[in-house]
Design a protein around this motif. Structure first.
Motif, PDB file in Angstrom:
ATOM      1  N   PHE A  46       0.832  -1.208   0.000  1.00 47.97           N
ATOM      2  CA  PHE A  46       0.000   0.000   0.000  1.00 47.97           C
ATOM      3  C   PHE A  46       0.865   1.256   0.000  1.00 47.97           C
ATOM      4  N   LEU A  47       1.863   1.308   0.882  1.00 46.29           N
ATOM      5  CA  LEU A  47       2.722   2.492   0.974  1.00 46.29           C
ATOM      6  C   LEU A  47       3.558   2.688  -0.286  1.00 46.29           C
ATOM      7  N   GLY A  48       3.990   1.589  -0.895  1.00 45.69           N
ATOM      8  CA  GLY A  48       4.726   1.704  -2.146  1.00 45.69           C
ATOM      9  C   GLY A  48       3.843   2.068  -3.319  1.00 45.69           C
ATOM     10  N   GLY A  49       2.555   1.728  -3.225  1.00 47.19           N
ATOM     11  CA  GLY A  49       1.635   1.909  -4.348  1.00 47.19           C
ATOM     12  C   GLY A  49       0.874   3.215  -4.380  1.00 47.19           C
ATOM     13  N   ILE A  50       0.810   3.945  -3.249  1.00 49.83           N
ATOM     14  CA  ILE A  50       0.046   5.203  -3.261  1.00 49.83           C
ATOM     15  C   ILE A  50       0.867   6.357  -3.828  1.00 49.83           C
ATOM     16  N   GLY A  51       2.172   6.182  -3.925  1.00 49.71           N
ATOM     17  CA  GLY A  51       3.003   7.224  -4.522  1.00 49.71           C
ATOM     18  C   GLY A  51       3.670   8.092  -3.469  1.00 49.71           C
ATOM     19  N   PHE A  52       4.864   8.557  -3.786  1.00 49.25           N
ATOM     20  CA  PHE A  52       5.657   9.334  -2.838  1.00 49.25           C
ATOM     21  C   PHE A  52       5.072  10.731  -2.620  1.00 49.25           C
ATOM     22  N   ILE A  53       4.361  11.250  -3.614  1.00 49.30           N
ATOM     23  CA  ILE A  53       3.730  12.560  -3.467  1.00 49.30           C
ATOM     24  C   ILE A  53       2.674  12.489  -2.373  1.00 49.30           C
ATOM     25  N   VAL A  54       1.890  11.419  -2.375  1.00 47.39           N
ATOM     26  CA  VAL A  54       0.835  11.234  -1.377  1.00 47.39           C
ATOM     27  C   VAL A  54       1.450  10.980  -0.003  1.00 47.39           C
ATOM     28  N   LEU A  55       2.516  10.172   0.056  1.00 46.02           N
ATOM     29  CA  LEU A  55       3.193   9.923   1.327  1.00 46.02           C
ATOM     30  C   LEU A  55       3.678  11.232   1.954  1.00 46.02           C
ATOM     31  N   SER A  56       4.285  12.088   1.137  1.00 42.22           N
ATOM     32  CA  SER A  56       4.765  13.384   1.615  1.00 42.22           C
ATOM     33  C   SER A  56       3.608  14.243   2.117  1.00 42.22           C
ATOM     34  N   ASP A  57       2.509  14.197   1.394  1.00 42.68           N
ATOM     35  CA  ASP A  57       1.321  14.969   1.756  1.00 42.68           C
ATOM     36  C   ASP A  57       0.739  14.500   3.090  1.00 42.68           C
ATOM     37  N   ILE A  58       0.712  13.192   3.306  1.00 43.79           N
ATOM     38  CA  ILE A  58       0.170  12.635   4.545  1.00 43.79           C
ATOM     39  C   ILE A  58       1.032  13.048   5.743  1.00 43.79           C
TER      40      ILE A  58
END
Length: 450
Positions: free
Chosen positions: A209-221
């Protein structure tokens, strides 16, 4: 997205061309290394098998014509690990890491490449984002490795458990799907022995899930506690991903309750359903034997593989944002609305056109590849379609066809994996001729639809 040209002597290369050439270079180096006798436990791999495995690793797919755990040495396994680490994060991102470590300046050319590789609309803050990507990736992969290692120590020596933990954490986070358990449970066994293991299942699901949502979304979260809001992109990715996972798990549970899930206890049924709903969107690891599933369930997985993960992630497919835009466009048309609106934001027509183009190009590619594979391979249609979509979506799940592929079939799947990772639109941009200015427009015409 407007792309600037980059000059190298007399060559003028756009960022999509450089990205495509970069992946080709990685594949070529990987092929040479895997072709060496030092990479194989027995007779060395044939050139086509080395090329297939290198492409699968670089394109973070996970389809394998040889068993990673039994037919590759530690050297060969490490080659794969490096390839899917570079392939998952992107060779441009990894090159930036080296530049940052050496305290070198990030040039305009590099920023343009980073912008394209991360699917960003501007260069603003791109280097800061890359720094975050590298830190997040390192923390997540090391955390996953520690959890896996602690679990694997229950059934293997500590040194081997640490190696297995690191390999599988990197593989699953990058959505590569390669595993080493053929050495313990038999060739191509995957993680099916852990179908009711909560540690392996939950850790795998979180990594995918963490690899698949994208790094842009991870940064946003991570920025959410300070900013108290999410971008439109993050809202669409998270809501669409959650809907696909929940609906996929429920349908899988309903279809397989009296079939493959029947021998499992209640918790095992739930974990298996959720993992099999998450992993088609580019994960590549399964706890259920795919050939044993009902045809309706296999087709469900084909649909999920086609949709794939989020832009700027380690996954493939047409992307969840593309799927969300297509659904929103259809809803808007049915309601006779002029604008396509998502979370109180109007979506531009250019974005809608890109989504439609991406989907049509992907469908055409899969249709052609499936037709050709039906000719080259001795397998039923659903198995061939499953293989084609899995390769394009870089999902790495197979119904058993991969090890039996003919040479022609392997070449077709290699092309699918490459296009699936680089993206049909990126590849189209890379191959398109120089744009010429339109000097006139034709009169508008009407065509009856439906």
């Amino acid at each position: 997205m407007k792309l600037a040209n980059i000059s190298f002597g007399r060559l003028r290369l756009t960022p999509p061309k450089i990205l495509s050439l970069g992946f080709i270079l990685l594949i070529a180096v990987g092929t040479i290394l895997l072709y060496l006798p030092a990479s194989s436990t027995g007779e060395r791999l044939s050139f086509i098998d080395a090329l297939f495995m290198a492409t699968s690793a670089t394109c973070v797919t996970g389809l394998a014509v040889v068993d990673t755990g039994t037919q590759l040495t530690v050297f060969g396994q490490v080659v794969l690990l490096v390839l899917f680490q570079f392939g998952g994060l992107g060779f441009v991102t990894m090159a930036t890491l080296i530049t940052l470590v050496l305290n070198k300046r990030i040039s305009l050319k590099d920023r343009l490449l980073l912008q394209e590789s991360m699917n960003q609309n501007s260069m603003q803050g791109i280097v800061k984002l890359i720094r975050r990507v590298l830190i997040y990736s390192l923390v997540i992969q090391l955390s996953g490795a520690a959890v896996f290692a602690a679990r694997f120590m229950m059934e293997m020596p500590a040194g081997k458990a640490v190696y297995y933990g690191f390999f599988h954490s990197v593989s699953i986070f990058n959505n590569a799907g390669f595993d080493l358990f053929g050495d313990l449970h038999g060739p191509f066994s995957g993680i099916t022995r852990f179908v009711e293991d909560p540690i392996v299942n939950i850790t795998s699901m979180l990594l995918i899930f963490l690899g698949g949502i994208g790094f842009i979304v991870l940064s946003d979260i991570i920025d959410f506690p300070k900013r108290k809001r999410l971008t439109l992109h993050s809202k669409v990715v998270l809501s669409t991903s959650a809907a696909l996972i929940l609906i996929g798990a429920l349908i899988f549970f309903w279809l397989e309750l009296n079939s493959t899930l029947k021998p499992l206890h209640a918790g095992g049924k739930i974990m298996a359903s959720f993992l099999q709903a998450i992993t088609p969107r580019s994960g590549g690891v399964t706890t259920i034997d795919i050939p044993l599933l009902r045809e309706s369930t296999q087709f469900l997985m084909i649909l999920l593989m086609f949709i794939g993960a989020a832009p700027g992630s380690t996954g493939g497919g047409i992307k969840v944002t593309t799927f969300a835009i297509l659904v929103s466009t259809a809803v808007a048309r049915l309601r006779k609305k002029e604008d396509i609106v998502m979370f109180r934001h109007r979506i531009s027509k250019d974005t809608v056109y890109r989504a439609i183009t991406m989907t049509l190009l992907s469908l055409m590619l899969i249709v052609i590849a499936t037709m050709l594979l039906s000719v080259t391979e001795s397998a039923d249609f659903l198995t061939v379609l499953f293989e084609a979509v899995s390769a394009f979506g870089t999902s790495g799940i197979t119904m058993g066809l991969t090890p039996e592929l003919t040479t022609a079939g392997k070449l077709l799947v290699i092309i699918l994996m490459f296009v699936g990772r680089t993206g049909p639109l990126t590849l189209a941009y890379a191959l398109k001729p120089k744009k010429s200015k339109e000097l006139y427009r034709y009169p508008e015409g009407n065509i009856t639809i439906g």
